[in-house]
Design an enzyme around this catalytic site. Sequence first.
Site, short mmCIF file in Angstrom:
data_model
loop_
_atom_site.label_atom_id
_atom_site.label_comp_id
_atom_site.label_asym_id
_atom_site.label_seq_id
_atom_site.Cartn_x
_atom_site.Cartn_y
_atom_site.Cartn_z
N CYS A 88 40.02 -42.74 26.09
CA CYS A 88 39.33 -43.33 24.93
C CYS A 88 40.30 -43.90 23.88
CB CYS A 88 38.40 -42.31 24.30
SG CYS A 88 39.10 -40.65 24.18
N ASN A 96 34.30 -43.26 20.26
CA ASN A 96 34.95 -42.78 21.48
C ASN A 96 33.98 -42.58 22.63
OD1 ASN A 96 34.26 -40.63 19.49
ND2 ASN A 96 34.65 -39.27 21.20
N SER A 142 33.94 -34.92 19.40
CA SER A 142 33.12 -35.26 20.57
C SER A 142 33.99 -35.69 21.74
CB SER A 142 32.09 -36.34 20.23
OG SER A 142 32.75 -37.49 19.76
N HIS A 176 37.04 -42.24 17.03
CA HIS A 176 38.47 -41.98 16.85
C HIS A 176 39.06 -43.04 15.92
CE1 HIS A 176 38.05 -39.11 19.96
NE2 HIS A 176 38.64 -39.74 20.97
N LYS A 185 49.19 -39.86 28.09
CA LYS A 185 48.16 -40.75 28.67
C LYS A 185 48.23 -42.10 27.98
CE LYS A 185 44.71 -37.16 29.27
NZ LYS A 185 43.49 -36.63 28.63
N1 NAP Z 1 34.04 -37.47 25.18
C1 NAP Z 1 34.85 -38.50 25.16
O1 NAP Z 1 35.19 -39.08 24.11
C2 NAP Z 1 35.38 -39.04 26.44
C3 NAP Z 1 36.04 -40.25 26.41
C4 NAP Z 1 36.57 -40.76 27.58
C5 NAP Z 1 36.41 -40.06 28.75
N2 NAP Z 1 35.77 -38.88 28.77
C6 NAP Z 1 35.65 -38.18 30.05
O2 NAP Z 1 34.29 -38.23 30.46
C7 NAP Z 1 33.96 -37.04 31.18
C8 NAP Z 1 32.76 -36.36 30.52
O3 NAP Z 1 33.09 -36.04 29.18
P1 NAP Z 1 31.98 -35.52 28.16
O4 NAP Z 1 32.59 -35.65 26.83
O5 NAP Z 1 30.66 -36.19 28.43
O6 NAP Z 1 31.86 -33.98 28.59
P2 NAP Z 1 30.59 -33.00 28.45
O7 NAP Z 1 29.85 -33.32 27.21
O8 NAP Z 1 31.13 -31.63 28.65
O9 NAP Z 1 29.67 -33.41 29.68
C9 NAP Z 1 29.99 -33.21 31.03
C10 NAP Z 1 28.69 -32.99 31.80
O10 NAP Z 1 28.98 -32.90 33.20
C11 NAP Z 1 28.42 -31.68 33.69
N3 NAP Z 1 29.17 -31.25 34.88
C12 NAP Z 1 30.22 -30.40 34.96
N4 NAP Z 1 30.62 -30.28 36.26
C13 NAP Z 1 29.80 -31.08 36.98
C14 NAP Z 1 29.69 -31.39 38.37
N5 NAP Z 1 30.49 -30.84 39.29
N6 NAP Z 1 28.72 -32.25 38.77
C15 NAP Z 1 27.87 -32.80 37.87
N7 NAP Z 1 27.92 -32.55 36.55
C16 NAP Z 1 28.87 -31.70 36.12
C17 NAP Z 1 28.48 -30.74 32.51
O11 NAP Z 1 27.64 -29.64 32.69
P3 NAP Z 1 28.03 -28.25 31.92
O12 NAP Z 1 27.96 -28.56 30.46
O13 NAP Z 1 27.02 -27.28 32.38
O14 NAP Z 1 29.43 -27.92 32.39
C18 NAP Z 1 28.01 -31.68 31.41
O15 NAP Z 1 26.60 -31.84 31.40
C19 NAP Z 1 35.23 -36.19 31.20
O16 NAP Z 1 35.94 -36.46 32.39
C20 NAP Z 1 36.01 -36.71 30.01
O17 NAP Z 1 37.39 -36.53 30.14
C21 NAP Z 1 35.23 -38.35 27.65
#
Ligand code: NAP
Length: 339
Positions: A129, A314, A159, A241, A213
Amino acid sequence: MKNFVFAIVGALGNVGEEVLKILEESDLPIKNIILMDVGHNIGKKIFWREKEYTVFESKPDGFLGADIAIMSAGSEASKELSPKAVNFGCVVIDNSTAFRMSSEHPLVIPEVNAYELENHCGIIANPNCSTIQMLVVLNPIHRKYKIERVVVSTYQAVSGSGIAGKNELKKQIDAFSTGKKIISSVYPHQIALNVIPHIDFFLENGYSKEEMKMILETAKILDPNIKITATTVRVPVITSHSESLNIQTKESFEINDIKTLLANSPGIKLEDNPEKNIYPLPLNSSGKDEVFVGRIRQDFSANNAMNMWCVSDNLRKGAALNAVQIAKEIIHRKLVRVP
Ligand SMILES: NC(=O)c1ccc[n+]([C@@H]2O[C@H](COP(=O)([O-])OP(=O)(O)OC[C@H]3O[C@@H](n4cnc5c(N)ncnc54)[C@H](OP(=O)(O)O)[C@@H]3O)[C@@H](O)[C@H]2O)c1
């Protein structure tokens, strides 16, 4: 035009929910969506474009019939499920770190290097991000003035640590205002009323993984010759961010030309009128698509150097929106096929 089936993995997470919102608002030809998640989220119902959808457990045959999968469930899930999705003929756009630095997989910001999509082998990586918003701003400056060095310091929202990060800040604010004990479980220190110069884990070279990164992804996406150093910091902001950028170029420039260049570049909105207190703010940028840039000024301490401040949501441009823009590009370029 063909109508597409999208699979969203991690559909109920921070990024997954934003992907669904953006797809709902988009004009993409979507025939169906397949929602996958884990644990307590399985079986939940979602309304999307006025139709009810059920969240299924994520497993390989869940991708049957899907054309494009947007993975937002962390790198372990991506590593396990993405190759299997590709075997089902589905093109994967992955939000995790799993494939970002692999030479086989394009790492794409559509405003910067959409042409890299032409060589995809089924999995396309979405950058970090903080890297995305920085490179949307650096790209036009580099094309015109050739950037030699960048010093970036980030002020990253909670977040960025998923739903767990948002919940921790909210609970700590609540505990502080009601005089209760503040508990930290997501971050190594209290994040409410604090800033923490620590994102992801520390490496032997003294940098955090998040800092590396930004450095390595800039080399892969924009130019390996740009010298760049980063300090990444978590701040008690829910979404968006912020970044302070110090940029040195080979060619000389007029600061007003930089403002005009950025104002006319894709994905950027100039907010730069400090006399009227107008500059980018995380509160104003949340829920918006652009990278906001302001406080653009000469750095008088070095030749051909400037400072600026950039802010972006982000969860949108830093993740979900960039992924949906990649989906649009591969549809437009007729690249929704697995070689
Ligand atoms: N947040 C950001 O700003 C951002 C920016 C760029 C990239 N990302 C990337 O995007 C991804 C998601 O981030 P997020 O912020 O959305 O995280 P999050 O809010 O924790 O959401 C992840 C979701 O995926 C679920 N999950 C976990 N393991 C899984 C599996 N094996 N199969 C299917 N679903 C599964 C989680 O369930 P549980 O809650 O029950 O574990 C949750 O509902 C990560 O790889 C992160 O690095 C995030």
